[in-house]
Design an enzyme around this catalytic site. Structure first.
Site, short mmCIF file in Angstrom:
data_model
loop_
_atom_site.label_atom_id
_atom_site.label_comp_id
_atom_site.label_asym_id
_atom_site.label_seq_id
_atom_site.Cartn_x
_atom_site.Cartn_y
_atom_site.Cartn_z
N HIS A 1 -3.94 2.56 7.63
CA HIS A 1 -2.80 2.12 8.40
C HIS A 1 -1.88 3.28 8.75
O HIS A 1 -1.70 4.20 7.97
CB HIS A 1 -1.99 1.08 7.62
CG HIS A 1 -2.62 -0.28 7.63
ND1 HIS A 1 -2.35 -1.23 6.69
CD2 HIS A 1 -3.53 -0.84 8.47
CE1 HIS A 1 -3.04 -2.32 6.95
NE2 HIS A 1 -3.77 -2.11 8.02
N GLU B 1 0.86 -1.19 0.00
CA GLU B 1 0.00 0.00 0.00
C GLU B 1 0.89 1.23 0.00
O GLU B 1 2.11 1.14 0.13
CB GLU B 1 -0.97 -0.02 1.19
CG GLU B 1 -0.32 -0.24 2.53
CD GLU B 1 -1.31 -0.52 3.66
OE1 GLU B 1 -2.44 -0.97 3.41
OE2 GLU B 1 -0.92 -0.31 4.81
#
Length: 300
Positions: free
Chosen positions: A247, A209
């Site tokens: 995150h 990511e």
């Protein structure tokens, strides 16, 4: 086979008397994981799901011969729980806990230097070797035994990739959720290296990511060292610069860590990338065909 865990792994659950830990202990036992003990200070002598509880990790190891632990301890105490497992010289610690302060993890990483223990996580779904051992919170039923390794920073995208592969008839060796925090134990290169050395694994899915440079470093490592095909996906292609996405580690800074940059470098290094999460499985199947591995990896 598989990496990090197998049917012989003896697991203890740290924080076993908490609600989340109790729930997942039951799920892990039902999957067939060999859970030999739990640890909660001052609760030694009790049981959870028929599993004996000990006051300390060392007590549990001495009594059961455990070689791995899973940490379901609230964030303020989770770093100490990891270090307790390291002091007991376990081979593997999987930390599920999220929101652990970054500086706590910096201290853990420093303390673990030169020690035998491997840490997976924190803030991760865990590790599962299909039909053998599940340590963490993954839905076990989507996993099928086979020849594809899965590594991911994202829990939900791990499940998505695994489910697509299983549905298409391509099982997995092991799925490793490395976690999305800025400071983690096991990184992409560690897991890629383990899969590269695993005789059962024929190909690997790597899901990253935005944020940081881990995927770029991993892609270059693949180019230089990996002798098995790797398929990639990067989550966060639509994230605006400077926006943190889910995150703690998923934040773009100074033009670095963008999805476009990661995908470009992965492609340069010979990694085929999926454009959307919906085609991760399809992309892998195409790569298996190109490498003459389709029949070898088909499980049903």
């Amino acid at each position: 086979m598989g990496v990090y865990v197998d049917q012989n792994t003896k697991v203890i659950v740290q924080g076993i008397t908490g609600g989340t830990a109790k729930f997942h202990t039951k799920q892990m036992l039902e999957y067939g994981t060999n859970i030999v003990g739990g640890v909660t200070p001052k609760k030694g002598g009790t049981e959870v799901e028929g599993v004996p509880v000990f006051n300390t990790v060392q007590d549990a190891v001495d009594e059961t011969g455990a070689n791995a632990s899973v940490v379901y301890v609230p964030a303020p105490a989770a770093a100490d729980a990891i270090l307790e497992a390291v002091d007991a010289e376990l081979d593997l610690v999987v930390c599920i806990s999220e929101h652990i302060p970054v500086m706590d993890m910096v201290k853990v990483r420093r303390a673990m230097e030169g020690k035998k223990t491997r840490l997976v996580g924190p803030n991760c779904p865990g590790v599962i070797t299909a039909d053998e051992c599940k340590i963490g919170i993954q839905p076990g039923y989507i996993h099928k035994k086979g020849h594809i390794g899965v590594i991911s920073r994202s829990g939900t995208l791990t499940y998505e990739a695994v489910h697509q592969l299983s549905e298409a008839g391509y099982g997995q060796t092991t799925a490793v959720g490395i976690g999305g925090d800025p400071v983690i134990g096991t990184d992409f290169i560690d897991a890629l290296s383990a899969f590269n050395d695993d005789p059962e694994t024929e190909a690997v899915v790597m899901i990253g990511e935005i944020g940081g440079a881990a995927e770029e470093e991993a892609a270059r490592w693949v180019d230089a060292n990996m002798d098995k095909p790797v398929v990639g996906f990067i989550g966060g292609t639509t994230a605006p610069p400077g926006k943190r996405m889910g995150h703690a580690g998923a934040i773009i800074s100074g033009g670095k860590g963008t999805a476009e940059e990661k995908i470009r470098i992965m492609n340069e290094c010979g990694i085929a990338t999926a454009d959307t999460p919906a085609v991760i499985g399809e992309t892998m199947i195409n790569v298996l065909k190109e490498n003459g591995l389709q029949e070898k990896c088909k499980t049903h």
